[in-house]
Design a protein around this motif. Structure first.
Motif, PDB file in Angstrom:
ATOM      1  N   PRO A  16       0.775  -1.198   0.227  1.00  0.00           N
ATOM      2  CA  PRO A  16      -0.094  -0.105   0.039  1.00  0.00           C
ATOM      3  C   PRO A  16       1.021   1.286   0.188  1.00  0.00           C
ATOM      4  N   LEU A  17       1.994   1.179   0.553  1.00  0.00           N
ATOM      5  CA  LEU A  17       2.842   2.388   0.686  1.00  0.00           C
ATOM      6  C   LEU A  17       3.788   2.878  -0.448  1.00  0.00           C
ATOM      7  N   SER A  18       3.648   1.999  -1.581  1.00  0.00           N
ATOM      8  CA  SER A  18       4.763   2.095  -2.692  1.00  0.00           C
ATOM      9  C   SER A  18       4.155   3.071  -3.538  1.00  0.00           C
ATOM     10  N   GLY A  19       4.854   3.624  -4.407  1.00  0.00           N
ATOM     11  CA  GLY A  19       4.295   4.434  -5.183  1.00  0.00           C
ATOM     12  C   GLY A  19       4.252   5.981  -4.703  1.00  0.00           C
ATOM     13  N   PRO A  20       3.216   6.815  -5.120  1.00  0.00           N
ATOM     14  CA  PRO A  20       3.359   8.239  -4.468  1.00  0.00           C
ATOM     15  C   PRO A  20       2.987   8.191  -2.980  1.00  0.00           C
ATOM     16  N   LEU A  21       2.169   7.326  -2.424  1.00  0.00           N
ATOM     17  CA  LEU A  21       2.095   7.342  -0.948  1.00  0.00           C
ATOM     18  C   LEU A  21       3.303   7.143  -0.267  1.00  0.00           C
ATOM     19  N   ALA A  61       7.951   9.695   2.754  1.00  0.00           N
ATOM     20  CA  ALA A  61       9.192  10.398   3.053  1.00  0.00           C
ATOM     21  C   ALA A  61       9.369  11.875   2.644  1.00  0.00           C
ATOM     22  N   GLY A  62       8.560  12.388   1.950  1.00  0.00           N
ATOM     23  CA  GLY A  62       8.766  13.816   1.671  1.00  0.00           C
ATOM     24  C   GLY A  62       8.220  14.548   3.027  1.00  0.00           C
ATOM     25  N   LEU A  63       7.140  13.991   3.586  1.00  0.00           N
ATOM     26  CA  LEU A  63       6.652  14.807   4.950  1.00  0.00           C
ATOM     27  C   LEU A  63       7.600  14.652   6.006  1.00  0.00           C
ATOM     28  N   ILE A  64       8.204  13.567   6.180  1.00  0.00           N
ATOM     29  CA  ILE A  64       9.305  13.100   7.219  1.00  0.00           C
ATOM     30  C   ILE A  64      10.546  13.997   6.968  1.00  0.00           C
ATOM     31  N   PHE A  65      10.830  14.054   5.545  1.00  0.00           N
ATOM     32  CA  PHE A  65      11.997  15.114   5.348  1.00  0.00           C
ATOM     33  C   PHE A  65      11.644  16.477   5.711  1.00  0.00           C
ATOM     34  N   MET A  74      17.449  14.814   4.673  1.00  0.00           N
ATOM     35  CA  MET A  74      17.360  14.147   3.337  1.00  0.00           C
ATOM     36  C   MET A  74      17.599  12.714   3.319  1.00  0.00           C
ATOM     37  N   LEU A  75      19.040  12.264   3.907  1.00  0.00           N
ATOM     38  CA  LEU A  75      19.293  10.884   3.944  1.00  0.00           C
ATOM     39  C   LEU A  75      18.209  10.072   4.791  1.00  0.00           C
ATOM     40  N   PHE A  76      17.708  10.785   5.994  1.00  0.00           N
ATOM     41  CA  PHE A  76      16.589   9.983   6.650  1.00  0.00           C
ATOM     42  C   PHE A  76      15.271   9.718   5.765  1.00  0.00           C
ATOM     43  N   GLY A  77      15.062  10.820   5.105  1.00  0.00           N
ATOM     44  CA  GLY A  77      13.847  10.593   4.084  1.00  0.00           C
ATOM     45  C   GLY A  77      14.070   9.572   2.859  1.00  0.00           C
TER      46      GLY A  77
END
Lengths: 182, 108
Positions: A106-111, A116-120, B19-22
């Motif tokens: 479920p988490l592959s692709g855009p989700l 990852a983008g939100l956490i970054f 960035m690395l973490f993401g």
């Protein structure tokens, strides 16, 4: 006016500080390319190659953080040892047909990209917004100071890490040996 | 602040660590094999180490502590990689696959 601006930029680029900044940017680019290669490429062997490239970039960043010793250790341990271990595991455990790895779940692709983008973004914004108190340095952080501290204040942890490594090696051997007959 | 003086700034390194973490998180949630997930977790550990080293360089009074901590992180990560990969080899012996979707014996 424009040409004089360009001239001053070129002058700043070819000073010692400018070249140092340029090499820093190259190192960051190497790290990013390697990291993306490690996480997106189709074959596991290419992932390991990307990991090696990424760790070379991280070693360069450690160099810019005033610690050539840690940069050397990064090259020796990660680029030298860990990546070789991972490639051995790929050779031992991944048959040729299952080396292709597409995304799934479920988490592959855009989700997954969004996660990852939100956490970054969260980490980066928090880190940049906060006010970090700066204290005066009490030593220069060179190799001599590291060696002294490792054998004085941190000697217990130093010994414990060696015990942990020994137990890890023994455990790895036992785990990998079990079920060898079938 | 120009692009060439970026390496003298704490925020640059914090963004690099994030960035690395993401990237590691992205690999961890999209990978289908255990080895791929292990590689992604190594990236996340590297991000944490970069963070430690950045604070060590710019804010900590004793610039030795962060370096020693990063060395310990490296040692633990090496141990983790060895154990994880031997678990991968053991799993491959039992299931002849390292695909996470095949490892469903405990699913009930």
């Amino acid at each position: 006016m424009n040409s004089s601006f360009l001239m001053s930029q070129a002058h700043a680029l070819f000073s010692a500080d400018g070249l140092a900044g340029l090499i820093f940017l190259i190192m960051v680019a190497v790290m990013l390319i390697g990291g993306l290669m490690a996480c997106t490429s189709e074959r596991l062997v290419r992932c390991v190659a990307g990991l090696v490239v990424c760790f070379v970039g991280v070693a360069g960043i450690y160099f810019y953080l005033n610690s050539p010793f840690v940069a050397t250790m990064q090259m020796l341990i990660y680029v030298g040892a860990v990546s070789v271990t991972i490639s051995f595991a790929i050779m031992l455990a991944a048959p040729e047909q299952s080396k292709k790895i597409g995304p799934s779940g479920p988490l592959s692709g855009p989700l997954g990209f969004l996660t990852a983008g939100l956490i970054f973004a969260g980490l980066a914004v928090l880190g940049c917004r906060a006010v970090w108190p700066v204290k005066a340095k009490i030593n220069n952080g060179g190799m001599e100071a590291i060696g002294l501290q490792l054998l004085q204040d941190y000697s217990m942890v130093f010994e414990l890490v060696s015990v942990v490594l020994l137990i890890a090696i023994l455990g790895a051997i036992i785990l990998a040996r079990s079920g060898r007959n079938n | 602040m120009s692009l060439l003086t970026l390496h003298n700034n704490l925020n640059t390194y914090l963004v690099i660590g994030a960035m690395l973490f993401g990237i590691g998180i992205y690999g961890l949630v999209t990978r289908r094999t255990i080895i791929g997930m292990l590689i992604a977790s190594e990236l996340m550990l590297a991000g944490a180490s970069v963070n430690f080293m950045a604070f060590n360089r710019f804010t900590a009074p004793d610039p030795v502590v962060g370096q020693i901590f990063t060395l310990f992180i490296m040692a633990i990560a090496a141990a983790e990689a060895a154990i994880g990969l031997s678990i991968v080899v053991a799993i491959y012996r039992n299931y002849t696959s390292i695909d996470t979707e095949d490892l469903v014996k405990l699913k009930g």
